[in-house]
Design an enzyme around this catalytic site. Structure first.
Site, mmCIF file in Angstrom:
data_model
loop_
_atom_site.group_PDB
_atom_site.id
_atom_site.type_symbol
_atom_site.label_atom_id
_atom_site.label_comp_id
_atom_site.label_asym_id
_atom_site.label_seq_id
_atom_site.Cartn_x
_atom_site.Cartn_y
_atom_site.Cartn_z
ATOM 1 N N SER A 24 0.823 -1.216 0.000
ATOM 2 C CA SER A 24 0.000 0.000 0.000
ATOM 3 C C SER A 24 0.851 1.257 0.000
ATOM 4 O O SER A 24 0.327 2.366 0.086
ATOM 5 C CB SER A 24 -0.941 -0.002 1.211
ATOM 6 O OG SER A 24 -0.194 -0.149 2.416
ATOM 7 N N HIS A 157 -39.339 24.583 -9.812
ATOM 8 C CA HIS A 157 -39.492 23.750 -11.030
ATOM 9 C C HIS A 157 -38.793 24.390 -12.232
ATOM 10 O O HIS A 157 -39.205 24.167 -13.360
ATOM 11 C CB HIS A 157 -40.963 23.516 -11.366
ATOM 12 C CG HIS A 157 -41.808 23.121 -10.197
ATOM 13 N ND1 HIS A 157 -42.007 21.809 -9.816
ATOM 14 C CD2 HIS A 157 -42.481 23.880 -9.303
ATOM 15 C CE1 HIS A 157 -42.772 21.778 -8.743
ATOM 16 N NE2 HIS A 157 -43.080 23.020 -8.403
ATOM 17 N N SER A 278 -13.942 25.818 -27.777
ATOM 18 C CA SER A 278 -14.197 24.548 -28.442
ATOM 19 C C SER A 278 -13.150 24.358 -29.529
ATOM 20 O O SER A 278 -12.614 25.321 -30.073
ATOM 21 C CB SER A 278 -15.596 24.589 -29.058
ATOM 22 O OG SER A 278 -15.662 23.751 -30.196
ATOM 23 N N LYS A 284 -17.758 29.323 -29.219
ATOM 24 C CA LYS A 284 -18.066 28.738 -27.927
ATOM 25 C C LYS A 284 -17.236 29.285 -26.766
ATOM 26 O O LYS A 284 -16.064 29.593 -26.910
ATOM 27 C CB LYS A 284 -17.862 27.207 -27.978
ATOM 28 C CG LYS A 284 -18.917 26.479 -28.752
ATOM 29 C CD LYS A 284 -20.312 26.582 -28.141
ATOM 30 C CE LYS A 284 -20.483 25.673 -26.956
ATOM 31 N NZ LYS A 284 -20.521 24.259 -27.321
ATOM 32 N N GLU A 291 -18.834 22.219 -14.881
ATOM 33 C CA GLU A 291 -19.277 20.889 -15.320
ATOM 34 C C GLU A 291 -18.426 19.794 -14.665
ATOM 35 O O GLU A 291 -18.928 18.750 -14.267
ATOM 36 C CB GLU A 291 -19.193 20.779 -16.838
ATOM 37 C CG GLU A 291 -20.239 21.612 -17.540
ATOM 38 C CD GLU A 291 -19.980 21.710 -19.034
ATOM 39 O OE1 GLU A 291 -20.302 20.763 -19.755
ATOM 40 O OE2 GLU A 291 -19.427 22.731 -19.467
#
Ligand code: ARG
Length: 462
Positions: A24, A157, A278, A284, A291
């Protein structure tokens, strides 16, 4: 191949594959500092209690300090073939001191050793994570201060619901993170008990002083049960739970930033230094950081499940399964630090586009509740007022108008309680300013809330 530590009991060398499988050090090597500190406290105790001589104790302690210094300064590299960090340090000590080094492991097992190392290691990591979360909280508060008058739609919502301010929205995250910080403190307090001296599982026949080592290492007290001391990893699980919650909060915040930075919302624009382009689409500007945080949340939750599942069937006391705790909790800790460290400056540099927030708030009938409340304040029961306002909204939609632009005679057609002060009552600014109940979005209430959050932060940091 060199003989293993336990060669006396065995008549064969351990298979290479088993050695590699068992080892380990590749991941517990990072605890070398904590391992050595634990050993120094143990050696000091052995000397104090007369279990080994004072001279041997001092020699071992000095030898360990030297090993620590050598590793810190790159003069000694961890041997990747060692079984684990505990074996490595002990073998190195013996290599340097000969027989004296062999006395260190008296009245100790790797089972209490690894348990104490991990607690010491995670105690430091919690301090670091708390500092990062603290910084994030302060960053959010500073942005909130600038936006107590910045009206935006509040959603349920993901449909526009009632008006709030950007400050109010941001402060919601401050409270979540304050609770996380408090949870980190809790975990830290609960795990700050010392397993050293529990031995393999059943303590020891030597006259040791566990209170001494516990105090030396900055723990509150020694753990009361030797079996428990070497065999629970609840502190890893509890910490991972808290880390999962931090990630959950960051992930929801990230999801909002992803939405807000889209052309559909355009409430904010990320700084160029915190966005990516991009490879094919020249127009972009992608919110990769947020993310990735959303993505990594799954991974930190996975670490939690690893730990819970690893522990659930283990009989007392130590089982080798428990070696798997480290990669999971280290992964969770590493990723939370990475995420918070990147998220905070990204937030601090983002541009807030107030006009777009306000324009979005001006559409979608988010003042409809206020229109109904206007009638209630004039004596109408809420349910009747609700129904009338619903009809008015339908009229507006049909005529392509808003409640602000609907003529007074349309209002009066529903009830004479409407007079021209209705326009003031349903104006966006009134709707926000009048929401002054405790915890609500009016600028006045949010300024109070910001002060309360700061007080709460200082209390947690006390
Ligand atoms: N590397 C081991 C672990 O992380 C240390 C404890 C080993 N104990 C033992 N009895 N084999 O769990």
């Amino acid at each position: 191949m060199a003989d293993m530590m336990w060669a006396g009991r065995f008549s064969k060398q351990v298979d290479e594959k088993v050695n590699a499988f068992n080892s380990s050090i590749a991941f517990d090597g990072r605890m070398y500092r904590h391992d050595i500190h634990g050993s120094i406290a143990h050696a000091a105790m052995l000397g104090e209690c007369g279990i080994i001589s004072k001279e041997d104790s001092l020699e071992i302690m000095a030898g360990l300090e030297k090993i620590l210094d050598d590793i810190d300064n790159g003069r000694l590299e961890l041997d990747p073939n060692a079984e684990d960090i505990h074996m490595f340090v002990e073998a190195e000590l013996t290599k340097r001191l000969g027989d004296v080094g062999k006395r260190l492991h008296t009245s100790r097992s790797r089972n209490d050793q690894v348990a104490v190392d991990l607690r010491l290691y995670l105690r430091d990591e919690i301090k670091e994570i708390s500092g990062l979360v603290d910084e994030l909280i302060n960053t959010i508060i500073n942005i909130a201060k600038e936006h107590t008058e910045t009206v935006m739609p509040g959603y349920t919502h993901l449909q526009r619901a009632q008006p709030v301010t950007f400050a109010h929205h941001l402060m919601a995250y401050v409270w979540m993170l304050l609770r996380d910080l408090d949870r980190l403190n809790d975990v830290s307090k609960r795990m700050n008990y010392c397993p050293l001296g529990c031995g393999a599982l059943a303590g020891t026949t030597y006259k040791t002083d566990r209170f001494y080592t516990s105090e030396q290492l900055g723990f509150i007290a020694p753990m009361q049960n030797s079996l428990d001391g070497v065999s629970d990893r609840d502190y890893c699980i509890e910490l991972n739970c808290t880390l999962s919650l931090i990630m959950t909060h960051l992930s929801r915040f990230s999801e909002e930033i992803i939405l807000w930075s889209s052309w559909e919302f355009k409430f904010i624009e990320l700084d160029d230094a915190f966005a990516t382009g991009s490879s094919i689409m020249p127009q972009k500007k992608n919110p990769d950081v947020t993310e990735l945080i959303r993505g990594k949340t799954g991974r930190v939750n996975g670490d939690l499940i690893t730990l819970l599942t690893m522990m659930k069937g283990l009989p007392l006391a130590y089982n080798k399964d428990m070696q798997e705790d480290k990669e999971a909790i280290f992964d969770a800790v590493d990723n939370v630090k990475l995420c918070v460290r990147t998220f905070t400056p990204m937030l601090a540099t983002m541009r807030v586009i107030k006009e777009n927030m306000r324009n979005a708030a001006a559409k979608g009938f988010i003042n409809a509740t206020d229109c109904a409340d206007y009638l209630v304040k004039k004596g109408m029961p809420f349910r009747d007022a609700y129904k009338i306002t619903g009809t008015l909204v339908a009229v507006c939609i049909e005529k392509n108008l808003t409640l602000e632009t609907l003529p007074l005679d349309e209002y009066k057609r529903m009830t004479d309680l409407f007079t021209d002060d209705v326009y003031h009552a349903i104006s966006l600014d009134t709707c926000v300013r009048e929401r002054k109940s405790y915890g609500a979005p009016s600028p006045e209430a949010v300024i109070k809330q910001i002060q309360e959050a700061k007080d709460c932060l200082s209390k947690i940091n006390e």
